[in-house]
Design a protein around this motif. Sequence first.
Motif, short mmCIF file in Angstrom:
data_model
loop_
_atom_site.label_atom_id
_atom_site.label_comp_id
_atom_site.label_asym_id
_atom_site.label_seq_id
_atom_site.Cartn_x
_atom_site.Cartn_y
_atom_site.Cartn_z
N GLY C 131 30.25 6.14 -2.30
CA GLY C 131 29.93 5.17 -3.35
C GLY C 131 30.65 3.85 -3.11
N ARG C 132 31.92 3.97 -2.75
CA ARG C 132 32.71 2.78 -2.45
C ARG C 132 32.09 2.00 -1.29
NH1 ARG C 132 35.27 1.26 1.33
NH2 ARG C 132 35.10 3.22 2.44
N ALA C 133 31.71 2.75 -0.24
CA ALA C 133 31.14 2.10 0.94
C ALA C 133 29.82 1.42 0.58
CB ALA C 133 30.93 3.14 2.04
N GLY C 134 29.03 2.07 -0.28
CA GLY C 134 27.77 1.46 -0.70
C GLY C 134 28.02 0.14 -1.40
N HIS C 135 29.01 0.15 -2.27
CA HIS C 135 29.34 -1.08 -2.98
C HIS C 135 29.81 -2.15 -2.02
CE1 HIS C 135 32.11 -3.73 -5.28
NE2 HIS C 135 31.08 -3.74 -6.10
N ALA C 136 30.65 -1.73 -1.05
CA ALA C 136 31.16 -2.70 -0.08
C ALA C 136 30.03 -3.26 0.78
CB ALA C 136 32.24 -2.05 0.79
N MET C 137 29.06 -2.41 1.09
CA MET C 137 27.93 -2.85 1.93
C MET C 137 27.18 -3.98 1.21
SD MET C 137 26.96 -1.79 4.90
CE MET C 137 25.64 -2.25 6.01
N LEU C 138 27.04 -3.87 -0.11
CA LEU C 138 26.32 -4.90 -0.85
C LEU C 138 27.17 -6.14 -1.08
CD1 LEU C 138 24.46 -2.80 -3.57
CD2 LEU C 138 23.59 -3.73 -1.42
N THR C 139 28.47 -5.97 -1.33
CA THR C 139 29.27 -7.13 -1.73
C THR C 139 30.09 -7.71 -0.59
OG1 THR C 139 31.06 -5.71 -2.41
CG2 THR C 139 29.51 -6.36 -4.10
N ARG C 140 30.60 -6.86 0.30
CA ARG C 140 31.56 -7.38 1.27
C ARG C 140 31.00 -7.48 2.68
NH1 ARG C 140 37.61 -5.86 -0.09
NH2 ARG C 140 37.78 -7.41 1.55
N PHE C 141 29.87 -6.83 2.93
CA PHE C 141 29.28 -6.91 4.26
C PHE C 141 28.51 -8.21 4.42
CE2 PHE C 141 25.55 -6.04 6.99
CZ PHE C 141 26.21 -5.85 8.19
N ILE C 142 27.74 -8.56 3.38
CA ILE C 142 26.80 -9.66 3.52
C ILE C 142 27.47 -11.04 3.66
CG2 ILE C 142 24.86 -10.83 2.37
CD1 ILE C 142 24.08 -7.98 1.34
N PRO C 143 28.48 -11.38 2.82
CA PRO C 143 29.02 -12.76 2.94
C PRO C 143 29.52 -13.16 4.33
CG PRO C 143 29.77 -11.75 0.91
CD PRO C 143 29.09 -10.68 1.70
N PRO C 144 30.34 -12.33 5.01
CA PRO C 144 30.78 -12.77 6.35
C PRO C 144 29.60 -12.92 7.31
CG PRO C 144 32.12 -10.94 5.60
CD PRO C 144 31.00 -11.07 4.63
N VAL C 145 28.61 -12.03 7.19
CA VAL C 145 27.48 -12.11 8.10
C VAL C 145 26.71 -13.41 7.85
CG1 VAL C 145 25.32 -11.02 8.78
CG2 VAL C 145 27.33 -9.62 8.31
N VAL C 146 26.55 -13.78 6.59
CA VAL C 146 25.84 -15.02 6.27
C VAL C 146 26.62 -16.23 6.80
CG1 VAL C 146 25.12 -16.52 4.38
CG2 VAL C 146 24.66 -14.07 4.26
N VAL C 147 27.94 -16.25 6.54
CA VAL C 147 28.76 -17.36 7.03
C VAL C 147 28.69 -17.43 8.55
CG1 VAL C 147 31.13 -18.20 7.26
CG2 VAL C 147 30.33 -17.35 5.07
N GLY C 148 28.80 -16.26 9.20
CA GLY C 148 28.73 -16.23 10.66
C GLY C 148 27.41 -16.77 11.16
N ALA C 149 26.32 -16.38 10.50
CA ALA C 149 25.00 -16.81 10.93
C ALA C 149 24.82 -18.31 10.74
CB ALA C 149 23.93 -16.05 10.15
N LEU C 150 25.48 -18.86 9.72
CA LEU C 150 25.35 -20.30 9.48
C LEU C 150 26.13 -21.11 10.51
CD1 LEU C 150 25.60 -20.50 5.58
CD2 LEU C 150 23.58 -20.84 7.01
#
Lengths: 266, 315, 286
Positions: C131-150
């Motif tokens: 459950g924790r990992a699922g939450h992290a996937m939604l909240t903590r995985f996406i922002p760095p990937v977006v910043v990196g992609a930009l």
Amino acid sequence: MGELRAYVALAGAQARSAFSYRASFLIELVGNVGATVFDVLSVLVLFRATDRIGGFDLPEALLMTSITSSGFALADFAVGNVDRLKTYVRAGTLDAVLVRPLGALPQLLLMDLPMRKMLRVVFGVTVLAVALGLNDVDWTPARVLLVTLAPLSCAVFMGSIFVISASLAFWWVESGEIGSAFTYGGRDFASYPITVYGPAFRGLFAYALGFAFVAYQPALALLGRPDPLGLPAWAGFASPLVAIGAATVATIVWRIGIRQYRSTGS
Amino acid sequence: MIKTKDLQKNFAVRVKSGRFRREKRVVEAVAGVSLSIEAGEMVGYIGPNGAGKSTTLKMLTGVLSPSGGEVEVCGLQPVPQRTRLALRIGVVFGQRSQLWWDLPLHESFALLRHIYRVPAAEHAARLRRCRDLLDLDDFLDTPVRQLSLGQRMRGELTAALLHGPRVLFLDEPTIGLDVVSKQAVRSFLAELGATGDVTLVLTTHDLADIERLCERLVVIDHGRVVHDGTIEALHARYGSRRSLVADLSSPLPEGFVLPGATLVGVEADRHRVTFALDGVTAGAAVADLVTAVAIRDLSVVEPDIEDVVARLYAS
Amino acid sequence: MAGKDASVLTISPDSPKRSSITTFGALVGSGFRRYTTYRQATIAGTFTNIVFGYLRCYVLLAVAASTLGGRPAGYDREQLATYVWLGQGLLSVIMLWAWSELAERIRTGDVAADLLRPVSPLTAYLAADLGRAGHAMLTRFIPPVVVGALCFPLHVPARWTTVPLFLLSVLLAVVVSFGCRYLVNATAYWLHDARGPILLWVLGAGVLGGLYFPLRLLPDWLAATLWLATPLPSILQTPLDVAAERDGPAMQAGLVGLQACWAVVLLTLAWIVQRRAERRLVVQGG
């Protein structure tokens, strides 16, 4: 004088506390040395793939890494504890500190003297000596002075960053890991030649925050290399001044923080 | 020894209003407390949870700076002269320790001697006294983390007294203690107070502490002082009375009236009755009662401070 | 309970298998919800991960810039950037840092309360961690990937199979990481104080998991040994290599298969350790 003795007594008590968990102490000692070893190891591994990073070869890069790592280890040993301030604020331990007749910051630092972090300083200095041996330094009195001042300035600078980051907890108790972006992040930043970073990121960390003067500029001055980024040769000798500046800022931030705590409580 | 005038403490609290908006609201934790405590007094400072007790105590000890008003302890301003004040006061927080968790108790004491810069002879004399009065000898060599709560509290009391403070602040010193430890702490404090050397201010939820120790009682609610005076004055003010409980051989006759007293309880088919004594002595009431009915057993009950305080909090 | 008879609770009429799946799902959900309350910590942690992302990315790109052919250890620039930024995102999902919840509960004796529940602690903690990992996937995985992609050109997968394989690999990585953390924490049953083992785990997992540098930079024999003999590369390096398409499809699938093996091995080990610990607890008392 009496005050100094009080601090010495406090430090001694913390050392004895740490030794009361002998097995844990040993493992943490090993672990802490391990952390520093891995930092240096990372640099060695990266140099397996190439002979130059950001225009610097391995001995030159290692000089920057070792200045940073010995200075950081010293700072972490002396004031690294302060990052537990948020725990103390939340648990109310700070109140107990404030009813004692000693300064609040020194008491907090001595609340857990991390003897286990001692060996890291030794390791850092050893690597620094090795790095100096690998490089062909043209020794002058000024450079001898610089090589002793650089790790100390780095320690003062990093210690100031530790205090400033921790003070954040006075305003934002749930600040969590944000401080490590500047303490551990700053250490990683300064471990490599700053030529590797993009202009905006470098501008922020190296010049606005001052991390260029931690290891990069002193290393250039020791090596007698001109700065590819254009700062004059004396910039390397500016690192003690930058460190004093950082310490001043840290003192002010801490004072304001304590006042903020006093007016808001926990 | 302690003087406050219109002491105030406001906290700004951010309250969520709507999905993203947050509103700043000012909470008055202490809203104008004026106190004057003389040297040697023993004062109980009570109030319901969140009344502002701890906040006041923190302002008196220099941990928090007041938002308004004046405060003076031992002739010093607590916050600006914090370290000087610290040498003259002792503080015991019932819920957090001042001792060194991993060290034997006696090492904590030795360390405090350095911190407070106490001459060795004075330190030894005070420690000797506490060891005798609080029976510390059995666990002086035990690390604090292994002490029971009662033992630890005795250690905390000693730690707060080793530098010979003029004022001792105790924040819930008996919280969580068993009956025996509570007694030990109370009789120690009583003895300490009896010497008249130390001014004692204690907050507590256990009113037995107050009854046993404090002449003077300050009740605070919603940041304001609602009572300041002796326990008797509190009883008088809130009309709490002694009462007479009698077990009768035959049921109390209907319409019976006892002069100067009010019938407040009838149990067991009118065989047990309780009268509240309004303006009559217990002796006179008993004499009147025996002439009217046959009595099997009789007791006079003192007014219960808990009832009074509960009524005070509720009002 | 208002308005109801105080009747004796009965076992639910569902089949045992179905009800245990429902229980597991509920536990996963509670693990997820628990982390939604730590919003400020999430923001602070994400910021820190992004700062470290910049640091690591610039250093690795500088290595690539001066390497012959610009492909250190077989990664091109885009693959390296992907490696770094997905790695910064995954850090909190796989939870490479110290996790001492179980060790703390063992130390304080609260673990006895876990043993009173009808669900085994291993299952309960695994569910909460998913459950924790699922939450992290939604909240903590996406922002760095977006910043990196930009800020950097990232590698776009060339094969569609890479995406589902990456997600599967992340799930397995969470299980492997959980297994390791559980075992490390369980040492507290015997040692009473698990701080040392936890510290060693944090150190080992960071370096040998591939956080500090891609393990492919090591000599081949060493990298292969690490992969086969320790579960650590399966925690971070494998999902990142899968996403960066460092290898061909067969090798990609093989690495995920290896992860699956480690997941099974570690969960079995954790199960055995837990049983022995419980027996010890029952015999000797807390």
